[in-house]
Design a protein around this motif. Structure first.
Motif, short mmCIF file in Angstrom:
data_model
loop_
_atom_site.label_atom_id
_atom_site.label_comp_id
_atom_site.label_asym_id
_atom_site.label_seq_id
_atom_site.Cartn_x
_atom_site.Cartn_y
_atom_site.Cartn_z
N MET A 22 0.83 -1.20 0.00
CA MET A 22 0.00 0.00 0.00
C MET A 22 0.87 1.26 0.00
O MET A 22 0.55 2.23 -0.71
CB MET A 22 -0.93 0.00 1.22
CG MET A 22 -1.96 1.10 1.16
SD MET A 22 -2.99 1.09 -0.33
CE MET A 22 -3.95 -0.36 -0.08
N ALA A 23 1.97 1.23 0.75
CA ALA A 23 2.86 2.39 0.78
C ALA A 23 3.43 2.66 -0.61
O ALA A 23 3.57 3.81 -1.02
CB ALA A 23 3.98 2.16 1.79
N PHE A 24 3.75 1.62 -1.35
CA PHE A 24 4.29 1.80 -2.70
C PHE A 24 3.21 2.26 -3.67
O PHE A 24 3.44 3.13 -4.50
CB PHE A 24 4.94 0.50 -3.18
CG PHE A 24 5.62 0.64 -4.52
CD1 PHE A 24 6.80 1.33 -4.64
CD2 PHE A 24 5.06 0.08 -5.65
CE1 PHE A 24 7.43 1.48 -5.86
CE2 PHE A 24 5.67 0.20 -6.88
CZ PHE A 24 6.86 0.91 -6.99
N LYS A 25 2.02 1.68 -3.55
CA LYS A 25 0.94 2.04 -4.46
C LYS A 25 0.49 3.49 -4.30
O LYS A 25 0.05 4.11 -5.26
CB LYS A 25 -0.27 1.12 -4.23
CG LYS A 25 -0.16 -0.24 -4.84
CD LYS A 25 -1.45 -1.01 -4.58
CE LYS A 25 -1.52 -2.28 -5.38
NZ LYS A 25 -2.80 -2.98 -5.15
N THR A 26 0.55 4.01 -3.10
CA THR A 26 0.04 5.36 -2.85
C THR A 26 1.01 6.44 -3.30
O THR A 26 0.62 7.61 -3.36
CB THR A 26 -0.29 5.57 -1.36
OG1 THR A 26 0.88 5.33 -0.58
CG2 THR A 26 -1.42 4.66 -0.92
N LYS A 27 2.22 6.10 -3.63
CA LYS A 27 3.18 7.09 -4.13
C LYS A 27 2.82 7.43 -5.57
O LYS A 27 2.48 6.57 -6.36
CB LYS A 27 4.61 6.57 -4.04
CG LYS A 27 5.02 6.33 -2.61
CD LYS A 27 6.45 5.92 -2.52
CE LYS A 27 6.73 5.61 -1.05
NZ LYS A 27 7.98 6.06 -0.63
N ARG A 28 2.89 8.67 -5.85
CA ARG A 28 2.56 9.14 -7.20
C ARG A 28 3.85 9.29 -8.00
O ARG A 28 4.76 9.99 -7.60
CB ARG A 28 1.84 10.49 -7.15
CG ARG A 28 0.53 10.42 -6.39
CD ARG A 28 -0.47 9.69 -7.23
NE ARG A 28 -1.74 9.61 -6.51
CZ ARG A 28 -2.59 8.67 -6.67
NH1 ARG A 28 -2.35 7.71 -7.52
NH2 ARG A 28 -3.71 8.65 -6.01
N HIS A 29 3.91 8.61 -9.12
CA HIS A 29 5.08 8.66 -9.98
C HIS A 29 4.66 9.05 -11.40
O HIS A 29 3.68 8.51 -11.90
CB HIS A 29 5.79 7.31 -10.04
CG HIS A 29 6.28 6.83 -8.73
ND1 HIS A 29 5.67 5.81 -8.05
CD2 HIS A 29 7.31 7.24 -7.96
CE1 HIS A 29 6.31 5.60 -6.91
NE2 HIS A 29 7.30 6.45 -6.83
N ASP A 30 5.43 9.95 -11.96
CA ASP A 30 5.22 10.28 -13.36
C ASP A 30 6.23 9.46 -14.15
O ASP A 30 7.38 9.84 -14.31
CB ASP A 30 5.43 11.77 -13.60
CG ASP A 30 5.16 12.17 -15.04
OD1 ASP A 30 4.75 11.29 -15.84
OD2 ASP A 30 5.36 13.35 -15.37
#
Length: 101
Positions: free
Chosen positions: A15-23
């Motif tokens: 969940m911590a990885f999924k919630t990070k926003r990456h372009d």
């Protein structure tokens, strides 16, 4: 089973990885690369904890039948190749104990 803590840890890491926003199209930023490396480090730590849990579980089982049941159960849920290889080595240990009985 005692694996609840490990499952919760995995869910938290994911969940911590999924919630990070990456372009992902912005190739000049390496934030995704850093986050992905951190994710893999955390997953590796979790795998080590799982490996330790498995080893302790097998050490505390007294019967061959219970060992085989646990091994079968773990094989059905573990997908990572290195963890499956560890389980394969448990077969040799179980059959060694069977030979002594």
């Amino acid at each position: 089973d005692g694996m609840e803590h490990l499952v919760d840890s995995f869910q938290s890491i994911l969940m911590a990885f999924k919630t990070k926003r990456h372009d992902l199209l912005d190739f000049q930023q390496n934030k995704f690369d850093r986050d992905y490396v951190q994710f893999n480090v955390r997953i590796t730590d979790l795998e080590n904890s799982l490996r330790q849990f498995i080893n302790v579980s097998f050490e505390s089982i007294a019967s061959i039948e219970a060992s085989l049941k646990l091994l079968n159960k773990l094989q059905s849920i573990l997908q990572r190749e290195n963890l499956r290889a560890d389980l394969e080595s448990k077969f040799a240990i179980i059959f060694h104990h069977y030979g002594h009985e």
